[in-house]
Design an enzyme around this catalytic site. Structure first.
Site, PDB file in Angstrom:
ATOM      1  N   LYS A 196      -4.477  -9.562 -14.095  1.00 21.36           N
ATOM      2  CA  LYS A 196      -5.078 -10.061 -12.893  1.00 21.36           C
ATOM      3  C   LYS A 196      -5.707  -8.653 -12.329  1.00 21.36           C
ATOM      4  O   LYS A 196      -5.289  -7.873 -11.803  1.00 21.36           O
ATOM      5  CB  LYS A 196      -4.295 -10.539 -11.637  1.00 21.36           C
ATOM      6  CG  LYS A 196      -5.368 -11.193 -10.598  1.00 21.36           C
ATOM      7  CD  LYS A 196      -4.812 -11.044  -9.193  1.00 21.36           C
ATOM      8  CE  LYS A 196      -4.711  -9.984  -8.303  1.00 21.36           C
ATOM      9  NZ  LYS A 196      -6.270  -9.550  -7.960  1.00 21.36           N
ATOM     10  N   SER A 249      -1.853  -0.771  -3.091  1.00 19.12           N
ATOM     11  CA  SER A 249      -1.235  -0.363  -1.738  1.00 19.12           C
ATOM     12  C   SER A 249       0.158  -0.565  -1.610  1.00 19.12           C
ATOM     13  O   SER A 249       0.927  -1.322  -2.296  1.00 19.12           O
ATOM     14  CB  SER A 249      -2.032  -1.184  -0.739  1.00 19.12           C
ATOM     15  OG  SER A 249      -1.718  -2.486  -0.660  1.00 19.12           O
ATOM     16  N   CYS A 304      -5.263   7.796  -6.132  1.00 15.36           N
ATOM     17  CA  CYS A 304      -3.869   8.026  -5.629  1.00 15.36           C
ATOM     18  C   CYS A 304      -3.205   9.417  -5.655  1.00 15.36           C
ATOM     19  O   CYS A 304      -2.495   9.682  -5.156  1.00 15.36           O
ATOM     20  CB  CYS A 304      -2.883   6.883  -6.353  1.00 15.36           C
ATOM     21  SG  CYS A 304      -2.682   7.176  -8.135  1.00 15.36           S
ATOM     22  N   GLU A 404      -2.513   7.095   4.844  1.00 12.97           N
ATOM     23  CA  GLU A 404      -3.351   7.286   3.496  1.00 12.97           C
ATOM     24  C   GLU A 404      -4.521   7.179   4.027  1.00 12.97           C
ATOM     25  O   GLU A 404      -5.151   6.174   4.160  1.00 12.97           O
ATOM     26  CB  GLU A 404      -2.720   6.521   2.335  1.00 12.97           C
ATOM     27  CG  GLU A 404      -3.707   6.851   1.236  1.00 12.97           C
ATOM     28  CD  GLU A 404      -3.215   5.945  -0.142  1.00 12.97           C
ATOM     29  OE1 GLU A 404      -2.759   4.720   0.209  1.00 12.97           O
ATOM     30  OE2 GLU A 404      -3.274   6.360  -1.295  1.00 12.97           O
TER      31      GLU A 404
HETATM   32  P1  NAD Z   1      -4.628  -3.430  -2.684  1.00 11.60           P
HETATM   33  O1  NAD Z   1      -3.143  -3.210  -2.794  1.00 11.60           O
HETATM   34  O2  NAD Z   1      -5.254  -3.609  -1.773  1.00 11.60           O
HETATM   35  O3  NAD Z   1      -4.888  -4.361  -4.265  1.00 11.60           O
HETATM   36  C1  NAD Z   1      -4.307  -4.115  -5.222  1.00 11.60           C
HETATM   37  C2  NAD Z   1      -4.029  -5.494  -6.198  1.00 11.60           C
HETATM   38  O4  NAD Z   1      -3.122  -6.155  -5.035  1.00 11.60           O
HETATM   39  C3  NAD Z   1      -5.165  -6.185  -6.020  1.00 11.60           C
HETATM   40  O5  NAD Z   1      -5.137  -6.923  -7.285  1.00 11.60           O
HETATM   41  C4  NAD Z   1      -5.184  -7.179  -5.099  1.00 11.60           C
HETATM   42  O6  NAD Z   1      -5.812  -8.443  -5.238  1.00 11.60           O
HETATM   43  C5  NAD Z   1      -3.850  -7.423  -4.642  1.00 11.60           C
HETATM   44  N1  NAD Z   1      -3.307  -7.725  -3.246  1.00 11.60           N
HETATM   45  C6  NAD Z   1      -4.094  -7.070  -2.271  1.00 11.60           C
HETATM   46  N2  NAD Z   1      -3.459  -7.145  -0.901  1.00 11.60           N
HETATM   47  C7  NAD Z   1      -2.378  -8.042  -1.248  1.00 11.60           C
HETATM   48  C8  NAD Z   1      -1.509  -8.621  -0.402  1.00 11.60           C
HETATM   49  N3  NAD Z   1      -1.548  -8.513   0.893  1.00 11.60           N
HETATM   50  N4  NAD Z   1      -0.892  -9.467  -1.285  1.00 11.60           N
HETATM   51  C9  NAD Z   1      -0.571  -9.507  -2.567  1.00 11.60           C
HETATM   52  N5  NAD Z   1      -1.688  -8.900  -3.191  1.00 11.60           N
HETATM   53  C10 NAD Z   1      -2.341  -8.227  -2.655  1.00 11.60           C
HETATM   54  O7  NAD Z   1      -5.061  -1.774  -3.403  1.00 11.60           O
HETATM   55  P2  NAD Z   1      -6.495  -1.292  -3.514  1.00 11.60           P
HETATM   56  O8  NAD Z   1      -7.043  -0.953  -2.078  1.00 11.60           O
HETATM   57  O9  NAD Z   1      -7.104  -1.870  -4.799  1.00 11.60           O
HETATM   58  O10 NAD Z   1      -6.001   0.113  -3.986  1.00 11.60           O
HETATM   59  C11 NAD Z   1      -5.913   1.358  -3.360  1.00 11.60           C
HETATM   60  C12 NAD Z   1      -4.370   1.696  -3.206  1.00 11.60           C
HETATM   61  O11 NAD Z   1      -3.648   1.945  -4.698  1.00 11.60           O
HETATM   62  C13 NAD Z   1      -4.088   2.935  -2.544  1.00 11.60           C
HETATM   63  O12 NAD Z   1      -3.127   2.748  -1.651  1.00 11.60           O
HETATM   64  C14 NAD Z   1      -3.726   3.985  -3.828  1.00 11.60           C
HETATM   65  O13 NAD Z   1      -2.830   5.025  -3.368  1.00 11.60           O
HETATM   66  C15 NAD Z   1      -3.019   3.037  -4.586  1.00 11.60           C
HETATM   67  N6  NAD Z   1      -2.854   3.377  -5.771  1.00 11.60           N
HETATM   68  C16 NAD Z   1      -1.759   3.914  -6.255  1.00 11.60           C
HETATM   69  C17 NAD Z   1      -1.799   4.409  -7.697  1.00 11.60           C
HETATM   70  C18 NAD Z   1      -0.390   4.841  -8.173  1.00 11.60           C
HETATM   71  O14 NAD Z   1      -0.336   4.978  -9.396  1.00 11.60           O
HETATM   72  N7  NAD Z   1       0.853   5.232  -7.453  1.00 11.60           N
HETATM   73  C19 NAD Z   1      -2.720   4.244  -8.584  1.00 11.60           C
HETATM   74  C20 NAD Z   1      -4.086   3.971  -7.948  1.00 11.60           C
HETATM   75  C21 NAD Z   1      -3.873   3.295  -6.590  1.00 11.60           C
END
Ligand code: NAD
Length: 519
Positions: A196, A249, A304, A404
C-alpha cells in the site's frame, strides 16, 4: 510501456499505468498481475506540490478489491515459495537492471507527485536500487546453519524459510526508496507481497510494479492496493498477512504496530525523528557548514534523516552568520526546474504547519536568523514553498524543538560542552540519526559510544546505512525487533525450521522407550 507513457505523450500521466475517460488520469490497482480500474466510489486527488494542480486520482480500494489482492498473494505463495532460490534471484537481477535503465523516468514520476528536485528524486531511486541489488545476494543471505554430531549419529540443521503473505505501508517522502526497502526483500525470500503506497505519491510504485512484472515476477507475487485508514486496518487484521513493514509518522506507526502485533503479526515500524548534528569548535568549518545546509534543507527537510537540529558547542557558535548566508543562497524552485535546490512541501497543510511551528518558535523566544516564509517562486505562485529557515536560541522546552517539523527549518541550540550536547540528545525521545562534526578522534569515539541514537555519522550528516547493513533507528523512531534491510531485513521476512536427525550406521534398534528428556 513505460517509455511510451513517458515520452512526452502524456506528461500528466507519469507514474500511472492507466488512462481514463476523464481528463484526470486514475491510478490503477495491481491485482493478480493486472493493472485494473477500481470500482470504488471514493477517490482522492493527487496534486503536484509545485502548482497544486490535480495530476491524478487514487482510489480507496473497496473491501472486495482488497480481499482479491490478498487472495491473489495467497495463491501465488504456493508456487512462489517453492520456486528455486536461483530463479527468484534471476528475476531480481533483471529487476535491478530495469530500474537502472528507467531511473530518469522514475525520478520524473516522483518529482511530479512529491515535489523534490529531479536530482534528489534520482537519489531516492538509487538508494532503493541498492537494496534491490543487495536482494540479489539472497543465496548467501538465506543460508541456514548446521551442527553435525550433536550426539552419536545425530545432526542438527536449520532452514531459513519464508513466512507467507507480507504487507508494506509506505510514506510520501521517498516514493521509490521505501517501497524498495519492502517488497524486493520480502519477495526474494519467497514471500508474496501486498503493497500500500502512500496515497499522496502512488505513481512511482505503480511504475516499479510494472518493471517487476517485466522482470518476470509471476502474477500475484506482488499486489498493490490504495487507500488510507480502511486499507491500513485491513492489512492489520487480515489473518493471511503474516508480517507488516511500516514507515511513516509515529501516530500511524504506533497504531499499526499495536494493532498488527495484537493480531499475531510481525511488525517493523520506522517512524519520526529529530536528528541532531553536533558541531565541535575543532571541526572543519567549510565542510561542516556545507554538510549542515545540505542535510537540513535538502528535500525541503522532508527526510526522516534530515539534520533538523544543530547544537553548536563552544566557539563554533561564531559560524552562524556564514551558515545563514550559505543557506540563503539555496534556490527555491519547482523540482523539475534547472538549478532548483529546495522544492515545495507535499501539501498546503504541510506548509501551514511548518509556518505555524516557525512562528511558534519566535513567539516562544527563538531568534529568526533566516525566514523562508513568504518566499515567491516565479511561475509557481500556488506551490507549497517554504524557503530555508533558521531559528537560533532554541531551547528544549520550545514547541519547535519538541515537534518533528518536517520542513526546511534548521533549529539551533548551543552547548558549552560535548557532555551537555550528548545529554540533550539522549533526553530527546527520538533515536533515528545524529551526526558529529569534529577533527578529534577521541571526541568522535566518546560521542559514538555515549549517544543513544541508532544511526551515527562522524563528519557524515545523513548516515543512512547501505543495504548490507540495516536501517537501525532506535527508541521513539522504531518499534519492532528486526530492522529494515540487511541481515535484519532477511530475518524479518523469514522463519527458521530446525531439523534434528539421526541416521545410525549400525544396528538401529532402540531396545526400550526413553521417557526422560533427551539430552
Ligand atoms: P504518515 O504516517 O502520514 O503516512 C504513512 C502511511 O500511513 C501512509 O501510507 C498513510 O496512508 C498511512 N496513514 C497515515 N495516517 C494514518 C493513520 N492515522 N492510521 C493508519 N494509517 C495511516 O507519514 P507521512 O506523512 O507519509 O511520512 C512522513 C513521516 O514518515 C515523518 O514522520 C517521517 O519522519 C517518517 N519517516 C520515517 C522514516 C524512517 O525510516 N524512520 C523514513 C521516512 C519517513
Amino acid at each position: 510501456v513505460l517509455r511510451s507513457l513517458i515520452n512526452n505523450k502524456a506528461p500528466l500521466q507519469l507514474g500511472r499505468m492507466c488512462y481514463s475517460s476523464s481528463s484526470v488520469p486514475t491510478t490503477k490497482l495491481f491485482i493478480d498481475g493486472k493493472f485494473v480500474e477500481s470500482s470504488s466510489s471514493e477517490w482522492l486527488d493527487i496534486h503536484n506540490p509545485a502548482t497544486n494542480q490535480v495530476v491524478g486520482r487514487v482510489p480507496k480500494a473497496t473491501q472486495d478489491e482488497m480481499l482479491a489482492a490478498v487472495d491473489s498473494c495467497s495463491r501465488a505463495y504456493r508456487s512462489w515459495s517453492e520456486t528455486s532460490i536461483l530463479s527468484r534471484q534471476q528475476i531480481f537481477l533483471r529487476y535491478q537492471q530495469l530500474i537502472k535503465e528507467n531511473i530518469k523516468e522514475l525520478a520524473k514520476a516522483i518529482t511530479l507527485e512529491q515535489g523534490k528536485t529531479l536530482a534528489d528524486a534520482e537519489g531516492d531511486v538509487f538508494r532503493g536500487l541498492q537494496v534491490v541489488e543487495h536482494a540479489c545476494s539472497v543465496t548467501s543471505l538465506m543460508l541456514g546453519e548446521t551442527l553435525p554430531s550433536i550426539t552419536k549419529d545425530m545432526d542438527t540443521y536449520t532452514y531459513r524459510l519464508p513466512l507467507g503473505v507480507c504487507a508494506g505501508i509506505a510514506p510520501f517522502n521517498f516514493p521509490a526508496m521505501i517501497p524498495l526497502w519492502m517488497f524486493p526483500i520480502g519477495m526474494v525470500c519467497g514471500n508474496t507481497y501486498l503493497m500500500k503506497p502512500s496515497e499522496r505519491v502512488p505513481g512511482c510504485t505503480m511504475l516499479l510494479a510494472k518493471l517487476l512484472q517485466d522482470a518476470g515476477a509471476p502474477d500475484g507475487t506482488l499486489n498493490i492496493i490504495h487507500g488510507q485508514h480502511a486499507a491500513v486496518n485491513f492489512i492489520c487484521d487480515h489473518p493471511a498477512i503474516k508480517a507488516i513493514s511500516f514507515v511513516g509518522s509515529n501516530q500511524a506507526g504506533e497504531y499499526i504496530y499495536e494493532r498488527g502485533s495484537r493480531n499475531g503479526k510481525r511488525v517493523q515500524s520506522n517512524m519520526g525523528a529529530k536528528n541532531h548534528g553536533v558541531v565541535m569548535p575543532d571541526a572543519n568549518k567549510e565542510n561542516t557548514i556545507n554538510q549542515l545546509v545540505g542535510a537540513a534543507f535538502g528535500a525541503a527537510g522532508q527526510r526522516c534523516m534530515a539534520l533538523s537540529t544543530a547544537i553548536f558547542v563552544g566557539e563554533s557558535r561564531d559560524w552562524l552568520p556564514e551558515l545563514v548566508e550559505r543557506s540563503r543562497s539555496l534556490r527555491v524552485n519547482a523540482g523539475d526546474q534547472p538549478g532548483a535546490d529546495v522544492g515545495p512541501l507535499i501539501s498546503p497543510e504541510a506548509k501551514a504547519r511548518v509556518e505555524y511551528l516557525i512562528q511558534k518558535g519566535v513567539d516562544e523566544g527563538a531568534k529568526l536568523l533566516l525566514d523562508g516564509r513568504n518566499v515567491r517562486v516565479k511561475g509557481y505562485e500556488n506551490g507549497n514553498f517554504v524557503g530555508p529557515t533558521i531559528l537560533s536560541n532554541v531551547t528544549a522546552d520550545m514547541t519547535c524543538y519538541k515537534e518533528e517539523i518536517f520542513g526546511p527549518v534548521l533549529i539551533i541550540l548551543e552547548a558549552d560542552t560535548l557532555d551537555e550536547a550528548i545529554s540533550l540528545i539522549n533526553r530527546n525521545p527520538y533515536g533515528n540519526g545524529t551526526a558529529i562534526f569534529t577533527t578529534n578522534g577521541a571526541t568522535a569515539r566518546k560521542y559514538t559510544h555515549e549517544v543513544d541514537v541508532g544511526q551515527i555519522g562522524v563528519n557524515v550528516p545523513i548516515p543512512v546505512p547501505l543495504p548490507m547493513f540495516s536501517f537501525t533507528g532506535s527508541r521513539g523512531s522504531f518499534r519492532g525487533d528486526t530492522n529494515f534491510y540487511g541481515k535484519q531485513g532477511i530475518q524479518f521476512f523469514t522463519q527458521i525450521k530446525t531439523v534434528t536427525s539421526q541416521w545410525k550406521a549400525e544396528d538401529a534398534t532402540v531396545t526400550s522407550p526413553a521417557v526422560t528428556m533427551p539430552t
